[in-house]
Design a protein around this motif. Structure first.
Motif, PDB file in Angstrom:
ATOM      1  N   LEU A  15      -8.571   9.450  -8.327  1.00 38.27           N
ATOM      2  CA  LEU A  15      -7.356   8.762  -7.890  1.00 38.27           C
ATOM      3  C   LEU A  15      -6.096   9.617  -7.956  1.00 38.27           C
ATOM      4  O   LEU A  15      -4.991   9.094  -7.992  1.00 38.27           O
ATOM      5  N   ASN A  16      -6.216  10.896  -7.930  1.00 37.65           N
ATOM      6  CA  ASN A  16      -5.044  11.777  -8.001  1.00 37.65           C
ATOM      7  C   ASN A  16      -4.275  11.802  -6.685  1.00 37.65           C
ATOM      8  O   ASN A  16      -4.865  11.758  -5.617  1.00 37.65           O
ATOM      9  N   GLY A  17      -2.941  11.891  -6.790  1.00 31.52           N
ATOM     10  CA  GLY A  17      -2.105  12.140  -5.627  1.00 31.52           C
ATOM     11  C   GLY A  17      -1.444  10.942  -4.987  1.00 31.52           C
ATOM     12  O   GLY A  17      -0.719  11.093  -4.005  1.00 31.52           O
ATOM     13  N   PHE A  18      -1.652   9.752  -5.516  1.00 30.06           N
ATOM     14  CA  PHE A  18      -1.060   8.556  -4.913  1.00 30.06           C
ATOM     15  C   PHE A  18       0.329   8.258  -5.476  1.00 30.06           C
ATOM     16  O   PHE A  18       0.791   8.907  -6.398  1.00 30.06           O
ATOM     17  N   VAL A  53      -9.041   8.747  -0.863  1.00 26.69           N
ATOM     18  CA  VAL A  53      -7.951   9.235  -0.026  1.00 26.69           C
ATOM     19  C   VAL A  53      -7.068   8.096   0.493  1.00 26.69           C
ATOM     20  O   VAL A  53      -6.008   8.340   1.058  1.00 26.69           O
ATOM     21  N   GLY A  54      -7.503   6.859   0.283  1.00 32.25           N
ATOM     22  CA  GLY A  54      -6.708   5.708   0.687  1.00 32.25           C
ATOM     23  C   GLY A  54      -7.247   4.456   0.018  1.00 32.25           C
ATOM     24  O   GLY A  54      -8.411   4.405  -0.380  1.00 32.25           O
ATOM     25  N   PHE A  55      -6.379   3.464  -0.114  1.00 37.30           N
ATOM     26  CA  PHE A  55      -6.807   2.197  -0.709  1.00 37.30           C
ATOM     27  C   PHE A  55      -5.888   1.073  -0.264  1.00 37.30           C
ATOM     28  O   PHE A  55      -4.748   1.294   0.157  1.00 37.30           O
ATOM     29  N   ILE A  56      -6.414  -0.151  -0.355  1.00 35.60           N
ATOM     30  CA  ILE A  56      -5.641  -1.363  -0.099  1.00 35.60           C
ATOM     31  C   ILE A  56      -6.089  -2.405  -1.112  1.00 35.60           C
ATOM     32  O   ILE A  56      -7.266  -2.438  -1.486  1.00 35.60           O
ATOM     33  N   ALA A  66      -2.785 -15.234  -0.027  1.00 34.10           N
ATOM     34  CA  ALA A  66      -3.107 -13.871  -0.436  1.00 34.10           C
ATOM     35  C   ALA A  66      -1.882 -13.006  -0.212  1.00 34.10           C
ATOM     36  O   ALA A  66      -1.081 -13.259   0.694  1.00 34.10           O
ATOM     37  N   TYR A  67      -1.753 -12.023  -1.031  1.00 37.50           N
ATOM     38  CA  TYR A  67      -0.658 -11.072  -0.932  1.00 37.50           C
ATOM     39  C   TYR A  67      -1.260  -9.672  -0.975  1.00 37.50           C
ATOM     40  O   TYR A  67      -2.118  -9.388  -1.809  1.00 37.50           O
ATOM     41  N   ILE A  68      -0.831  -8.828  -0.053  1.00 38.88           N
ATOM     42  CA  ILE A  68      -1.270  -7.438  -0.022  1.00 38.88           C
ATOM     43  C   ILE A  68      -0.147  -6.596  -0.616  1.00 38.88           C
ATOM     44  O   ILE A  68       0.841  -6.315   0.053  1.00 38.88           O
ATOM     45  N   PRO A  69      -0.294  -6.218  -1.887  1.00 37.60           N
ATOM     46  CA  PRO A  69       0.778  -5.461  -2.514  1.00 37.60           C
ATOM     47  C   PRO A  69       0.749  -3.969  -2.222  1.00 37.60           C
ATOM     48  O   PRO A  69       1.794  -3.325  -2.226  1.00 37.60           O
ATOM     49  N   LEU A  70      -0.439  -3.416  -1.971  1.00 41.64           N
ATOM     50  CA  LEU A  70      -0.532  -1.964  -1.842  1.00 41.64           C
ATOM     51  C   LEU A  70      -1.474  -1.536  -0.720  1.00 41.64           C
ATOM     52  O   LEU A  70      -2.600  -2.019  -0.624  1.00 41.64           O
ATOM     53  N   LEU A  71      -0.984  -0.632   0.106  1.00 44.33           N
ATOM     54  CA  LEU A  71      -1.794   0.092   1.088  1.00 44.33           C
ATOM     55  C   LEU A  71      -1.263   1.515   1.069  1.00 44.33           C
ATOM     56  O   LEU A  71      -0.096   1.748   1.386  1.00 44.33           O
ATOM     57  N   GLU A  72      -2.091   2.444   0.640  1.00 44.61           N
ATOM     58  CA  GLU A  72      -1.648   3.838   0.554  1.00 44.61           C
ATOM     59  C   GLU A  72      -2.728   4.779   1.050  1.00 44.61           C
ATOM     60  O   GLU A  72      -3.916   4.535   0.837  1.00 44.61           O
TER      61      GLU A  72
END
Length: 133
Positions: A15-18, A53-56, A66-72
């Motif tokens: 999980l490095n780099g986010f 390399v990405g997550f949601i 529902a709430y989508i707090p993070l997309l990176e």
């Protein structure tokens, strides 16, 4: 690219780099914890490097909201369709839920509009046919 709808097998080292440009970003241990405690989490993994390399993520009651707090997506993987794929997969996971909300910066609103979200004080999607649960 491998897309995982589970956090099983994820490690802090993946999980490095986010959280680029965050003044006080969560560390990798906290990042892993938030993925595991989310109602839904989907990650994109570069299998050759064993790196996320990405997550949601989504938090939800599983019925009406529902709430989508993070997309990176890591900076070096942007503009490759990874964020779009993560978002499409999450919307399928949340299908049947009445309200799907998120907040984003103004320059990102057109990205979310492409999947049917509407401008509001935040960004929202209301599936009125599912309002009664």
């Amino acid at each position: 690219m491998k897309y995982m709808h589970s956090t099983e097998g994820l490690t802090e080292q993946m999980l490095n780099g986010f959280f680029v440009d965050w003044p006080n970003p969560p560390n990798c241990a906290t990042h892993l914890k938030l993925l595991k405690r989310s109602y839904k989490a989907i990650v994109a993994v570069n299998e050759e490097e064993d790196q996320v390399v990405g997550f949601i993520t989504a938090i939800s009651d599983g019925i009406l909201s529902a709430y989508i707090p993070l997309l990176e997506v890591l900076p070096e993987y942007k503009q490759q369709g990874i964020g779009k794929e993560l978002l499409h997969r999450m919307m399928k996971e949340l299908d049947g839920i009445y309200m799907i909300d998120l907040m984003c910066d103004a320059e990102l609103q057109s990205f979310y509009e492409k999947v049917g979200m509407a401008k509001s004080n935040g960004m929202i999607l209301r599936n009125r046919e599912n309002q009664s649960g």
